[in-house]
Write an enzyme that holds these catalytic residues in place. Structure first.
Site, PDB file in Angstrom:
ATOM      1  N   GLY A 128      22.806  33.238  -6.814  1.00  0.00           N
ATOM      2  CA  GLY A 128      21.965  32.954  -7.961  1.00  0.00           C
ATOM      3  C   GLY A 128      22.640  33.381  -9.248  1.00  0.00           C
ATOM      4  N   THR A 130      23.267  30.643 -12.334  1.00  0.00           N
ATOM      5  CA  THR A 130      22.917  29.798 -13.479  1.00  0.00           C
ATOM      6  C   THR A 130      21.436  29.900 -13.822  1.00  0.00           C
ATOM      7  OG1 THR A 130      24.629  28.254 -12.786  1.00  0.00           O
ATOM      8  CG2 THR A 130      23.042  27.452 -14.385  1.00  0.00           C
ATOM      9  N   THR A 136      26.401  27.445 -18.696  1.00  0.00           N
ATOM     10  CA  THR A 136      27.703  28.021 -18.364  1.00  0.00           C
ATOM     11  C   THR A 136      28.003  29.288 -19.162  1.00  0.00           C
ATOM     12  OG1 THR A 136      28.719  26.494 -19.948  1.00  0.00           O
ATOM     13  CG2 THR A 136      28.726  25.841 -17.633  1.00  0.00           C
ATOM     14  N   GLU A 251      36.439  30.637  -5.102  1.00  0.00           N
ATOM     15  CA  GLU A 251      35.548  29.480  -5.126  1.00  0.00           C
ATOM     16  C   GLU A 251      36.292  28.236  -5.604  1.00  0.00           C
ATOM     17  OE1 GLU A 251      31.233  28.459  -7.111  1.00  0.00           O
ATOM     18  OE2 GLU A 251      32.833  29.179  -8.433  1.00  0.00           O
TER      19      GLU A 251
END
Length: 393
Positions: A128, A130, A136, A251
């Protein structure tokens, strides 16, 4: 397949074996399976279970904690291979690398408690981060965790939190000092490990699915007096921005591998179709208007892969420099999009049908240009940090 495996010259014998084993699994779940999953809007549980049972989703957990003890290079091979065969690795990639927050920043007690459970199948599928008003600009998140004795009490909300219905644990980015009260905007942010099973039962997290293309299964979350034990704080309180930055490189390297795999999926099918489809008395593959876009996209994928392996090498060596990880994400997303467009042009109207699997993957190819980080944000970072240009935002 129409083209050689992109990574052939980069793989050692063990990685070749991984690629072949994952290929065997991936081919069992063909275009019909993924079309059905998409039409029904469901999660590919059967596919995920088989990957989990084979140990692919916990391969990055060290052997001492019950995992596979692999490096990020091996996970790249898995993700690229799955997408190369038309599977959707986005549905499981978080389980592979999100445990890195605990591994790199957790205490010895946290590692001993959580990593063996994750290796044994406990799902850590969501992060969790955004929020609707922050986007951003992560430093402007408002979800707040107030310490009350041996617990944090969390209130606020998140958006675009994927796979929440398929997770037992969630990493949650919160403010432990409000934005207005910090001298440096990246201060006062912390990372909590949330047991979503308890929170759901207690009604402390409300999840509202957000319909979205590409099989992302994402949600908007609302936290109401969510209680999280202080012992579940990952890293130091107020230093959570460093925790998430270290995980973002893995990522982006992982995402790049998926994009390269999907890009090659497009290339494979476009090349094969161009050798079979005859129009105006000639195979369409003999036309430069078909050849050149495919060849161009293929060279872009080659270049993206070189950058991907360099980024993986640096990450494995402990580097936290984000240039290579961000750049390989940028290049691979652009290359995948170019390959998708070349395939769509090659197939023409047939590309819009379910039969050939182009339209299904095309949706995800467009999304990769804006998430998990937009290409514009990457370019702004390179301009400012690497080229010394004035800050734009």
């Amino acid at each position: 397949m129409a083209t050689d495996w992109l990574a052939d010259d980069q793989l050692n014998e063990d990685q070749d074996a991984i690629r072949d084993a994952v290929s065997d699994l991936a081919q069992k779940y063909g275009n019909d399976y993924w079309n059905e999953v998409g039409r029904e809007g469901r999660y590919p549980d059967e596919w995920v279970k088989e990957l989990s049972d084979a140990g692919w989703l916990t391969m990055l957990i060290p052997e001492e904690y019950g995992g596979g003890g692999a490096s990020i290079n091996e996970s790249c091979v898995v993700l690229e291979t799955l997408n190369r065969w038309g599977n959707n690795a986005n549905a499981i990639h978080a389980q592979m690398y999100q445990m890195g927050a605990v591994l790199r920043h957790g205490s010895d007690e946290q590692k001993q408690k959580w990593l063996p459970q994750i290796a044994d199948g406990l799902r850590l599928q969501s992060f969790g981060v955004t929020e609707p008003d922050a986007g951003t600009d992560t430093t402007r998140i408002r979800t707040f965790a107030e310490r009350q004795g041996d617990h944090y009490v969390v209130n606020g909300g998140k958006i675009f939190t994927s796979r929440f219905q398929r997770t037992d644990l969630m990493l949650l980015l919160v403010r432990t000092t409000r934005y207005e009260d910090v001298a440096k905007k990246t201060d006062g942010i912390s990372v909590l490990l949330v047991d979503t099973r308890e929170a759901r039962e207690n009604g402390q997290i409300d999840a509202r699915p957000i319909p979205i293309l590409g099989g992302h299964h994402t949600n908007q979350l609302t936290f109401t007096n969510l209680k999280v034990p202080v012992e579940n704080l990952i890293g130091e309180e107020g230093e959570g921005f460093k925790v998430i930055l270290s995980g973002m490189n893995s990522e982006r390297i992982s995402a790049a591998s998926e994009y390269i795999g999907s890009g090659l999926y497009f290339i494979d099918r476009a090349v094969q179709y161009s050798k079979e489809r005859e129009v105006f008395g000639r195979l369409i593959g003999s036309n430069q208007g078909i050849q050149f876009p495919i060849a161009q996209a293929y060279t872009q994928l080659k270049a993206a892969s070189v950058m991907r392996w360099q980024a993986a090498k640096l990450f494995a060596e402990g580097s936290r420099d984000g240039f290579y990880a961000n750049t390989c994400k940028l290049l691979s997303a652009d290359a995948q999009w170019a390959a998708g467009n070349a395939a769509m042009d090659t197939f023409g109207g047939m590309g819009l049908t379910e039969e050939f699997g182009i339209a299904r993957k095309f949706q995800g190819a467009r999304g990769a240009l804006i998430a998990p980080i937009s290409r514009n944000l990457i370019l702004a970072g390179i301009a400012q940090r690497d080229l010394g240009m004035p800050r734009s935002y």
